[in-house]
Design a protein around this motif. Structure first.
Motif, PDB file in Angstrom:
ATOM      1  N   ASN A   1      15.037 -23.847  73.592  1.00 46.11           N
ATOM      2  CA  ASN A   1      15.777 -24.355  72.432  1.00 46.11           C
ATOM      3  C   ASN A   1      16.749 -23.352  71.804  1.00 46.11           C
ATOM      4  O   ASN A   1      17.394 -23.660  70.802  1.00 46.11           O
ATOM      5  CB  ASN A   1      14.781 -24.829  71.364  1.00 46.11           C
TER       6      ASN A   1
ATOM      7  N   ASN B   1       2.004 -21.716  61.739  1.00 44.65           N
ATOM      8  CA  ASN B   1       1.017 -21.145  62.663  1.00 44.65           C
ATOM      9  C   ASN B   1       0.682 -19.684  62.380  1.00 44.65           C
ATOM     10  O   ASN B   1       0.092 -19.032  63.226  1.00 44.65           O
ATOM     11  CB  ASN B   1       1.565 -21.278  64.099  1.00 44.65           C
TER      12      ASN B   1
ATOM     13  N   TYR C   1      10.313 -17.163  70.139  1.00 46.80           N
ATOM     14  CA  TYR C   1       8.972 -16.688  69.774  1.00 46.80           C
ATOM     15  C   TYR C   1       8.114 -16.332  70.988  1.00 46.80           C
ATOM     16  O   TYR C   1       7.064 -15.715  70.841  1.00 46.80           O
ATOM     17  CB  TYR C   1       8.250 -17.688  68.854  1.00 46.80           C
TER      18      TYR C   1
ATOM     19  N   ASN D   1      10.901 -21.201  60.658  1.00 45.47           N
ATOM     20  CA  ASN D   1       9.905 -21.034  61.715  1.00 45.47           C
ATOM     21  C   ASN D   1       9.520 -22.414  62.245  1.00 45.47           C
ATOM     22  O   ASN D   1       8.812 -23.160  61.580  1.00 45.47           O
ATOM     23  CB  ASN D   1       8.670 -20.306  61.156  1.00 45.47           C
ATOM     24  N   GLY D   2      10.035 -22.724  63.455  1.00 45.84           N
ATOM     25  CA  GLY D   2       9.869 -24.086  64.001  1.00 45.84           C
ATOM     26  C   GLY D   2      11.196 -24.805  63.850  1.00 45.84           C
ATOM     27  O   GLY D   2      11.268 -25.876  63.252  1.00 45.84           O
TER      28      GLY D   2
ATOM     29  N   LEU E   1      12.944 -39.215  57.401  1.00 45.08           N
ATOM     30  CA  LEU E   1      11.825 -38.336  57.022  1.00 45.08           C
ATOM     31  C   LEU E   1      12.115 -36.867  57.326  1.00 45.08           C
ATOM     32  O   LEU E   1      11.890 -35.994  56.481  1.00 45.08           O
ATOM     33  CB  LEU E   1      10.523 -38.787  57.703  1.00 45.08           C
TER      34      LEU E   1
ATOM     35  N   PRO F   1       5.623 -36.791  63.594  1.00 45.16           N
ATOM     36  CA  PRO F   1       4.209 -36.419  63.667  1.00 45.16           C
ATOM     37  C   PRO F   1       3.363 -37.246  62.693  1.00 45.16           C
ATOM     38  O   PRO F   1       2.199 -37.560  62.973  1.00 45.16           O
ATOM     39  CB  PRO F   1       4.211 -34.931  63.274  1.00 45.16           C
TER      40      PRO F   1
ATOM     41  N   GLY G   1      12.233 -32.070  64.765  1.00 47.43           N
ATOM     42  CA  GLY G   1      12.939 -32.963  63.852  1.00 47.43           C
ATOM     43  C   GLY G   1      13.330 -32.258  62.557  1.00 47.43           C
ATOM     44  O   GLY G   1      14.514 -32.191  62.194  1.00 47.43           O
ATOM     45  N   VAL G   2      12.355 -31.711  61.849  1.00 44.78           N
ATOM     46  CA  VAL G   2      12.638 -31.056  60.568  1.00 44.78           C
ATOM     47  C   VAL G   2      13.491 -29.809  60.778  1.00 44.78           C
ATOM     48  O   VAL G   2      14.482 -29.570  60.074  1.00 44.78           O
ATOM     49  CB  VAL G   2      11.319 -30.685  59.833  1.00 44.78           C
TER      50      VAL G   2
ATOM     51  N   HIS H   1      -0.299 -38.905  63.381  1.00 43.33           N
ATOM     52  CA  HIS H   1      -1.509 -38.747  62.557  1.00 43.33           C
ATOM     53  C   HIS H   1      -2.062 -40.123  62.174  1.00 43.33           C
ATOM     54  O   HIS H   1      -3.271 -40.338  62.172  1.00 43.33           O
ATOM     55  CB  HIS H   1      -1.203 -37.937  61.292  1.00 43.33           C
TER      56      HIS H   1
ATOM     57  N   THR I   1      12.802 -34.100  54.374  1.00 42.39           N
ATOM     58  CA  THR I   1      11.847 -32.982  54.303  1.00 42.39           C
ATOM     59  C   THR I   1      12.591 -31.648  54.265  1.00 42.39           C
ATOM     60  O   THR I   1      12.320 -30.786  53.415  1.00 42.39           O
ATOM     61  CB  THR I   1      10.900 -33.024  55.525  1.00 42.39           C
TER      62      THR I   1
HETATM   63  N1  LIG Z   1       4.978 -31.733  54.220  1.00 43.73           N
HETATM   64  C1  LIG Z   1       5.569 -32.881  54.518  1.00 43.73           C
HETATM   65  O1  LIG Z   1       5.778 -33.746  53.661  1.00 43.73           O
HETATM   66  C2  LIG Z   1       6.037 -33.086  55.932  1.00 43.73           C
HETATM   67  C3  LIG Z   1       7.086 -33.968  56.218  1.00 43.73           C
HETATM   68  C4  LIG Z   1       7.530 -34.088  57.537  1.00 43.73           C
HETATM   69  C5  LIG Z   1       6.908 -33.349  58.549  1.00 43.73           C
HETATM   70  N2  LIG Z   1       5.851 -32.549  58.223  1.00 43.73           N
HETATM   71  C6  LIG Z   1       5.187 -31.726  59.257  1.00 43.73           C
HETATM   72  O2  LIG Z   1       6.117 -30.768  59.719  1.00 43.73           O
HETATM   73  C7  LIG Z   1       5.828 -30.421  61.057  1.00 43.73           C
HETATM   74  C8  LIG Z   1       7.087 -30.541  61.899  1.00 43.73           C
HETATM   75  O3  LIG Z   1       7.574 -31.865  61.888  1.00 43.73           O
HETATM   76  P1  LIG Z   1       8.710 -32.251  62.918  1.00 43.73           P
HETATM   77  O4  LIG Z   1       9.066 -33.660  62.665  1.00 43.73           O
HETATM   78  O5  LIG Z   1       9.763 -31.227  62.914  1.00 43.73           O
HETATM   79  O6  LIG Z   1       7.878 -32.122  64.301  1.00 43.73           O
HETATM   80  P2  LIG Z   1       8.411 -32.046  65.787  1.00 43.73           P
HETATM   81  O7  LIG Z   1       9.712 -32.752  65.874  1.00 43.73           O
HETATM   82  O8  LIG Z   1       7.286 -32.456  66.655  1.00 43.73           O
HETATM   83  O9  LIG Z   1       8.740 -30.497  66.041  1.00 43.73           O
HETATM   84  C9  LIG Z   1       7.766 -29.563  66.140  1.00 43.73           C
HETATM   85  C10 LIG Z   1       8.442 -28.269  66.561  1.00 43.73           C
HETATM   86  O10 LIG Z   1       7.529 -27.208  66.362  1.00 43.73           O
HETATM   87  C11 LIG Z   1       7.930 -26.184  67.239  1.00 43.73           C
HETATM   88  N3  LIG Z   1       6.851 -25.239  67.499  1.00 43.73           N
HETATM   89  C12 LIG Z   1       5.670 -25.476  68.116  1.00 43.73           C
HETATM   90  N4  LIG Z   1       4.970 -24.321  68.175  1.00 43.73           N
HETATM   91  C13 LIG Z   1       5.729 -23.366  67.593  1.00 43.73           C
HETATM   92  C14 LIG Z   1       5.565 -21.973  67.338  1.00 43.73           C
HETATM   93  N5  LIG Z   1       4.467 -21.339  67.725  1.00 43.73           N
HETATM   94  N6  LIG Z   1       6.535 -21.315  66.699  1.00 43.73           N
HETATM   95  C15 LIG Z   1       7.651 -21.938  66.303  1.00 43.73           C
HETATM   96  N7  LIG Z   1       7.891 -23.254  66.521  1.00 43.73           N
HETATM   97  C16 LIG Z   1       6.935 -23.945  67.154  1.00 43.73           C
HETATM   98  C17 LIG Z   1       8.339 -26.899  68.514  1.00 43.73           C
HETATM   99  O11 LIG Z   1       9.353 -26.156  69.124  1.00 43.73           O
HETATM  100  P3  LIG Z   1       9.171 -25.475  70.565  1.00 43.73           P
HETATM  101  O12 LIG Z   1       9.125 -26.612  71.556  1.00 43.73           O
HETATM  102  O13 LIG Z   1      10.392 -24.642  70.675  1.00 43.73           O
HETATM  103  O14 LIG Z   1       7.878 -24.723  70.532  1.00 43.73           O
HETATM  104  C18 LIG Z   1       8.861 -28.249  68.007  1.00 43.73           C
HETATM  105  O15 LIG Z   1      10.252 -28.309  68.133  1.00 43.73           O
HETATM  106  C19 LIG Z   1       4.691 -31.353  61.485  1.00 43.73           C
HETATM  107  O16 LIG Z   1       3.476 -30.644  61.343  1.00 43.73           O
HETATM  108  C20 LIG Z   1       4.755 -32.481  60.489  1.00 43.73           C
HETATM  109  O17 LIG Z   1       3.514 -33.136  60.322  1.00 43.73           O
HETATM  110  C21 LIG Z   1       5.412 -32.399  56.957  1.00 43.73           C
END
Ligand SMILES: NC(=O)c1ccc[n+]([C@@H]2O[C@H](COP(=O)([O-])OP(=O)(O)OC[C@H]3O[C@@H](n4cnc5c(N)ncnc54)[C@H](OP(=O)(O)O)[C@@H]3O)[C@@H](O)[C@H]2O)c1
Length: 319
Positions: A178, A214, A193, A149-150, A125, A38, A154-155, A42, A129
């Protein structure tokens, strides 16, 4: 060499550009795979706008894209001591959506034995994380009740597995498609969920990794045990100006009241952590989940898919 470049926010092109010249302390890597985060979405869209203060107000300062990389060392600068040509490596540095990249040795580690380049590129990444959120911010301890939660992106897929490595009882929250994957990654309990709300169940958790980001502050506190910790990792892609920064600030303020700790986190590239992940990957305690692989020229399609926010594990680019 071929590389994905971005001259304006919102558009990408595959172009022929000069191969990077490395500095004395850099390694030239022939990129074999990259993965999409993500974070890249961005940077492509330039949202939330607040990030443009650093990334470039009217147009991006940097044309290169992509941060997660796996490849083969082709050349090393005279000050490099840890790598030699032919080494297979993985790590993080902007410019991964290209055939070659120059990278300082502190940003890479030897690729885990037994993993393909595509699997290795899926790691940096997202897994850093998950590790830093659970261990450093969340102070995870064996025997705790942990909620992710989520859990399916990837994470989340790395977080479920790491929380099990730390000896905790893991509840994974994801959508219907999933549920089986979350179970196969070791989750003790999976909450779909779309059918059940983890906040309403009455169960409380010592540690919540909020990857989806969320829920309201009140909901988050309700699901936390007394003295519990919630680490906010991400959030929905809304709020054009501040994005997830607003909920991060609210969280910090809310944390000042009561015994429950709520905190945002920012991932750091720590070389020792990359090495620690490599060991877990080599022993099979950690496995990257890769949903789809795209060729380099289809990076725009891969980013569009990641932008939808429902990837199953990681999306990878084969170079
Ligand atoms: N703070 C930091 O330094 C940092 C570092 C890395 C990533 N991030 C952030 O972390 C977030 C996740 O990253 P990622 O790489 O894992 O993204 P990703 O691979 O796009 O995964 C997002 C996941 O969120 C789930 N999701 C969506 N709506 C949901 C809900 N209502 N309830 C529960 N799960 C839900 C989706 O699953 P479903 O398809 O099952 O809905 C999807 O598998 C992003 O916002 C990213 O920007 C932050």
């Amino acid at each position: 060499m071929k590389a994905i470049v971005r001259y304006t926010y919102g558009s990408l092109a595959l172009e022929e550009v000069d191969k990077p010249t490395i500095k004395d302390d850099e390694v030239l890597v022939r990129v074999r795979a990259a993965s999409v985060n993500p974070y890249d979405w961005h940077h492509l869209t330039g949202t939330p706008y607040i990030m443009r203060i650093g990334a470039g107000l009217r147009k991006p300062k940097e044309t290169a894209m992509g941060v997660d990389v796996a490849g083969v060392v082709e050349a090393v600068g005279p000050d490099v001591t840890g790598f030699q040509p032919g080494d297979e490596v993985f790590g993080m540095r902007s410019g991964a959506f290209a055939e070659y990249m120059g990278v300082r040795e502190v940003r890479i580690a030897l690729k885990p034995a037994g993993l393909t380049f595509e699997q290795a590129a899926a790691v940096p990444l997202a897994a850093l994380t998950a590790l830093q959120a659970l261990r450093d911010k969340g102070k995870i301890q064996a025997g705790q009740q942990v909620l992710i939660n989520g859990a399916s992106g990837g994470v989340g897929t790395f977080a479920v597995q790491l929380a099990k490595v730390f000896g905790t009882k893991v509840t994974a929250v994801c959508s219907t498609r999933n549920v089986d994957t979350a179970r196969s990654l070791g989750a003790d309990r999976v909450i779909d969920y779309t059918r059940e709300d983890f906040v309403q169940s009455g169960q409380v958790y010592d540690l919540i990794l909020d990857v989806a980001g969320n829920r309201s502050i009140a909901d988050r506190k309700r699901a936390l045990a007394p003295n519990g910790i919630l680490v906010l990792v991400g959030g929905p892609k809304k709020g054009r100006w501040l994005g997830p920064l607003t909920s991060a600030l609210m969280l910090v303020l809310a944390s000042k009241i009561g015994s429950k700790k709520l905190m945002p986190m920012l991932t750091q590239l720590v070389n020792e952590d990359l090495v620690a992940l490599r060991k877990l990957l080599e022993t099979g305690q950690l496995k990257p989940v890769v949903e789809r692989t795209y060729p380099l020229h289809e990076v725009p399609q891969a980013l569009r898919y990641v932008g939808e926010g429902h990837s199953q594990g990681k999306i990878v680019i084969s170079v």
